[in-house]
Structures are given as C-alpha cells and as structure tokens.
Design an enzyme around this catalytic site. Structure first.
Site: not given
Length: 396
Positions: A185, A213, A243
């Site tokens: 990340s 991610h 996310k």
C-alpha cells in the site's frame, strides 16, 4: 491523570511534533468522494482508498437503506449465537465466487482478518516468513500467534528461498507459513506470487496473501491471486471490504475446511458482533458489480496511469508503483509534512505518510486516484503539484 502518564504523554507528543512525525487528523465534512470538504474548503481528494467510487454509489446507498428498514441497524449478536443473518450467508457465498474458492468468512475489518486468521492456525511451535514491508495488521497478527517471525527482504525471492530452506530443515517448527501483501500500500508494487508459490511448493509452506489493496483493483477486479491464476494454490486469501468494495469489513477465502476451522477458532469471529445488515447487503451488491463489469476497474487504471504520467513529466519520484497507488517520495519527514500542507492549502488533499508507516527518510505524499475522478480534476491536481513542488524545491 497520573503524573507519570502525563509526563510520558507530553514529552513524547512534543518529540513527535519536533521530528515532523505527528499526524494531524482532518475531519471530512460530508461524503468521502473525489471532492471533499475539510474545514469548509473544497479539495480534490487524492487520499481515499475508495478506488472504484463505490462508497458513495447511489444504488448501494438505497440497498443499505432498504435493508435497514427490514433488518434493523445491527446484527444483534456474535455470529456463533444468533448474529448470522441470511444476509451473511449470501455475502460469504458471493465472496467465495468472487475469489474462486470453496468458501469464505467475513469479519468486522480487514485488520481483524489478520488478527484472526494467523493466530487461529499458527502457534509458538511454528514459523512465519514475512515480507519486510508487510502491513501493520499482518505484523500484529503474526505477533499474536506467538510463532517465530522470520522477515525476508522485500520481494527478494533468493532471501525467501534461503530462509524457507533453513526454517523447514531446522526441525524446530511444526508448520511454516509465508505471508505477503498482494499489493503493497505504500509503494504500489505487486507481490511476486508465482515465485512465492514455487518456493512454497518446494518447501511445503502454507501460503497467505493479504490482498486488501488488490481486490477490485488487480486481475480485472478479481484481485492479485486471480491476476496470476493462482486461486487454487494460495491457502489464505485475505481482503478488505472497505477499500475498492467501498463499505466496511474484511474476509478470508479458501478451502471449506479452513473456513470451518476459522468459524470455531478465530477469536474476532467468536467474540465480536457480526457486521450490520445494511452494510452486508451493500457489500454483496458491490462485489456483484465488480464481477459483472470491468468498467469501474478500467476507469480507475486509466486515471491512475494519467496521474502517474503527469507526475513523472513534472519530475516527481513515484518509486516503483505497478498499480494506481502513486507515491510522491520526498524523503525528509518535515519537508514531506510541509509539502502535504501546501497541497491542501492550494486545493489538493494528499496526506503525508511518514515513519512509522514507512521507514525514516522515505516520507512521501501518497496519491490514490479513483474511478470517480475526472480528467479535469486530475489536471487541476497536477497544476497544483507543479506549483508546490517548484516552490519547495522538490522539482525544478
């Protein structure tokens, strides 16, 4: 307050401020979309993990609202008593299909997943080979397990192979796991999963990939494991639902017997109230949207490539990012904080990232373009980057 505690806090907080390591929190006044309001000012938002713009998606908002009317605002209990709603069952079936596995289990956060899954399987008689740049939640999950933690140099397959050989041939451990982020990340690079799987097969390692991610971002949205076609080779696929998915929570996907074990031995599942129904319904639909079309994924990557190209042409150091995550590496912590502050003053919200999130001397402003940004927004952001970069001597 205790005098000793008060002294400890005051001295250490001042020390962080002096080093440029104290993080100021800026409340967002409204939705966390491509444009946000902070302290009454409209800013181009380049700090959100809302990769696909689903956190503010109108369809998902309506689904959550309608579900709350039927099910209420909370699940009412832990999953093992009577907090498992039919909604949770549907979500986990959808997640398993999404990740290409036999089963899946959902948790209250992605951080909880790593605290839960690692310690449910690994113990003091085991060892964990952990990439040196793994996320804090992985590090804490490894510590909680009490297994021997053996770091290997970031993405260094020679180092991993050597340490895997040493650990498995030592006779000291019952089980050895290799654990890595799918997408890192802070730098935006992708784990070398094919090589990791090859080493794991050679030494019979348990494989564990945290794709927080990567889910919704890599592999045409299906994630890093599927990007490499390795869904049948990875034992643990971990992901977040906060996310790219845009809501909240996390999950573990894998073989049915693994998920069955986590349901009876992972402590956050056993002792925390289940995800609320409105969120669960919205998550399920968000995953379906990602599986149905790559439109949002493709827009995300187009915007990411556009921003990267512009920053490189201006002369910024964006490191070795392979994903839309785009760091501008400044180095000095105080200069990094100043750079971020000036960006905000000029109209771009791009938060500084400094130690302990990244190593000292590698401070950066991390940019997270999303599918919801327009080219006009990104052009405006690049113009501000050019102005502030030259003003502070970061670029020529």
């Amino acid at each position: 307050m205790s005098n000793v505690l008060n002294t400890f806090l005051d001295e250490n907080l001042q020390d962080l401020r002096t080093q440029g390591l104290y993080n100021e929190i800026d409340p967002v006044e409204g939705a966390n979309g491509p444009i946000i309001q902070v302290a009454g000012k409209q800013l181009i938002n380049l700090s959100s993990n809302n990769y696909l713009g689903l956190a503010t998606n109108d369809e998902l908002k309506k689904i959550a609202q309608n579900t709350i009317e039927t099910y209420g605002v909370g699940a009412g209990a832990v999953r093992t008593i009577n907090g498992t709603l039919d909604l949770h069952v549907k979500l986990e079936q959808t997640l398993a299909k999404f990740k290409g596995t036999e089963a899946a289990i959902s948790y209250q956060s992605g951080f909880n997943c790593n605290m839960a899954a690692i310690s449910a399987v690994m113990d003091k008689n085991d060892a964990i080979l952990s990439d040196a740049l793994n996320h804090a939640s992985i590090i804490d999950g490894c510590r909680l397990s009490k297994a021997k933690i053996i770091p290997f140099a970031h993405a260094d397959m020679d180092d991993l192979r050597a340490k895997a050989k040493q650990a498995t041939e030592s006779g000291l451990y019952n089980k050895v796991m290799v654990i890595t982020d799918g997408v890192f990340s802070m730098d935006g690079d992708i784990a070398k999963l094919p090589e990791i799987v090859e080493i794991a097969k050679e030494f019979d390692l348990i494989t564990y990939v945290d794709d927080a991610h990567g889910s919704g971002v890599t592999g045409k949205g299906a994630g890093t494991v599927k990007h490499f076609g390795l869904q049948n080779e990875i034992d643990f696929q971990i992901g977040t639902l906060s996310k790219a998915i845009g809501v909240v929570g996390g999950y573990v996907a894998g073989k049915k017997n693994l998920i069955d074990w986590l349901k009876v031995r992972s402590r956050p599942f056993l002792f925390s109230t289940a995800l609320p129904p409105g969120d669960v319904a919205a998550i399920t639909r968000a995953v379906e949207i990602i599986m149905e079309s790559t439109e949002l994924h493709d827009k995300l990557w187009d915007n990411g490539d556009y921003l990267k190209k512009g920053l490189i042409e201006l002369g910024f150091n964006i490191g070795d990012s392979e994903t839309p995550i785009t760091p501008c590496i400044i180095g000095d912590e105080k200069l990094t904080q100043q750079f971020s502050k000036r960006l905000i003053e000029e109209g771009v919200y791009a938060k500084s990232i400094v130690f302990p999130t990244v190593p000292k001397g590698t401070g950066r402003v991390r940019n997270m373009p999303t599918a919801a940004h327009t080219k006009e927004m990104l052009d405006d952001a690049l113009a501000i980057y050019a102005k502030v970069g030259r003003e502070l001597g970061v670029i020529q």
